[in-house]
Scaffold this motif. Structure first.
Motif, PDB file in Angstrom:
ATOM      1  N   VAL A  25       0.858  -1.206   0.000  1.00  0.00           N
ATOM      2  CA  VAL A  25       0.000   0.000   0.000  1.00  0.00           C
ATOM      3  C   VAL A  25       0.883   1.242   0.000  1.00  0.00           C
ATOM      4  O   VAL A  25       1.770   1.396   0.842  1.00  0.00           O
ATOM      5  N   VAL A  26       0.625   2.095  -0.955  1.00  0.00           N
ATOM      6  CA  VAL A  26       1.396   3.342  -1.055  1.00  0.00           C
ATOM      7  C   VAL A  26       0.591   4.446  -0.376  1.00  0.00           C
ATOM      8  O   VAL A  26      -0.570   4.698  -0.761  1.00  0.00           O
ATOM      9  N   LYS A  27       1.212   5.085   0.659  1.00  0.00           N
ATOM     10  CA  LYS A  27       0.524   6.159   1.393  1.00  0.00           C
ATOM     11  C   LYS A  27       0.556   7.442   0.572  1.00  0.00           C
ATOM     12  O   LYS A  27       1.623   7.899   0.159  1.00  0.00           O
ATOM     13  N   THR A  28      -0.639   7.992   0.366  1.00  0.00           N
ATOM     14  CA  THR A  28      -0.760   9.244  -0.402  1.00  0.00           C
ATOM     15  C   THR A  28      -0.481  10.426   0.512  1.00  0.00           C
ATOM     16  O   THR A  28      -0.973  10.478   1.640  1.00  0.00           O
TER      17      THR A  28
END
Length: 353
Positions: A302-305
């Motif tokens: 999961v890439v944190k925005t």
């Protein structure tokens, strides 16, 4: 008279017609020819037979139509003086049986007209290929056949396994060449181009005695299809005078592994163990294949925005000025400068009064 003039044929020269004066006593023997015709030609032949009899009676040749047997017969009479008339009559009934209309057939009785029936059915092995090449001879909407007729001055009829041609001898020779070449997979357009060039060259009197080879086009053969290569390529081994080693027999293999000296019970047990080992491997592989369905796929990380920065520098002085200006202005009121100009204009009007 010069000898060269005697050897050349003058333009427009025709052989004199054969008359009764050439053969006043007639023929000694009666000659006859018969030919069969297909069932579908019966109605047409019955209709045009009186015209056939009339045309042949001028040459004193009898014609008979047998509808029961399905044949046409021509015979000479005592009055027949031309020995070649029966040959022409034979060609006439042959062409009628080959679906050539009577409007064209009766021309065979003329001296300068001949016929040729070219058999094309046995020239090609495959039926599909034969139909394609025969269609190529006809061309789209019969255009190729029409062009060939115009160039050779012949009437051409393509019917079933034969091609019937009717016209002058020189034209028949060209028609036969074109038809045979087409069946040999040479497109008729090449021969038509050559015929067109020859036609133009024949008009020039200077070129009549010269060779036309330099003017005629030369078409090269193009083999577009490449030879199919085999899937398995075999390479020749180097030649050796010694024979190959003799393959081992089953007994030799057993002696090498030591199995030959075992007892029958031990051999049987060994075979069973090998079978069980194979079965176990097969079960294990099958189980692994089934378990693959239960293994969950790897999840992507999961890439944190990054949150958009809400903090912005607010210019408080600019906001205060806007508020002041808004207070001065009333809704629907004019600006201060316009009000002053209007008041000055009103004062001037009062002074004038």
């Amino acid at each position: 008279v010069d000898e060269s003039e005697l050897l050349t044929v003058p333009d427009g020269w025709k052989e004199p017609p054969f008359t009764r004066e050439d053969n006043p006593k007639g023929l000694l023997e009666e000659s006859s020819f018969a030919t069969l015709f297909p069932k579908y030609r019966e109605a047409y032949l019955k209709e045009c037979w009186p015209l056939v009899q009339k045309a042949l009676s001028e040459h004193y040749v009898n014609a008979a139509l047998d509808l029961i047997e399905g044949s046409m017969t021509v015979t000479t009479t005592k009055k027949t003086f031309d020995p070649y008339a029966i040959i022409r009559a034979r060609d006439l009934i042959k062409l009628l049986a080959r679906s050539v209309p009577f409007e064209q057939v009766f021309r065979i009785l003329q001296d300068d007209v001949a016929c040729d029936i070219i058999k094309i059915g046995t020239l090609v092995r495959k039926r599909d290929t034969f139909i394609k090449r025969r269609g190529r001879l006809l061309g789209p909407k019969g255009s190729t056949l029409k062009a060939l007729e115009l160039l050779t001055n012949c009437y051409i009829m393509v019917q079933g396994n034969t091609v019937s041609a009717l016209g002058p001898f020189s034209g028949l020779k060209e028609v036969r060449k074109v038809v045979l070449d087409t069946m040999k997979n040479i497109h008729p357009i090449y021969n038509i181009k050559t015929l067109m060039i020859k036609r133009e060259l024949a008009k020039d009197p200077e070129l009549r005695s010269q060779s036309w080879e330099r003017f005629l086009p030369k078409f090269k053969k193009k083999n577009l299809k490449k030879r199919k290569e085999p899937k398995k390529k075999t390479t020749k081994k180097e030649y050796t005078p010694f024979p190959p080693p003799q393959p081992e027999s089953q007994v030799d293999k057993e002696l090498a592994s030591g199995e030959y000296f075992l007892k029958e019970r031990q051999k049987k047990r060994k075979r069973m163990e090998e079978i069980k080992a194979k079965q176990a491997d097969a079960v294990k592989k099958r189980q692994e294949e089934r378990n693959k369905a239960f293994i969950p796929p790897k999840e992507k990380p999961v890439v944190k925005t990054k949150k958009a920065s809400t903090e912005k520098k607010i210019d408080i002085d600019a906001i205060k000025e806007k508020v002041k200006n808004a207070k001065k202005k009333k809704l629907g009121a004019l600006p201060v400068e316009e009000v002053k100009l209007k008041m000055a204009a009103d004062e001037k009007k009062k002074k004038k009064k």
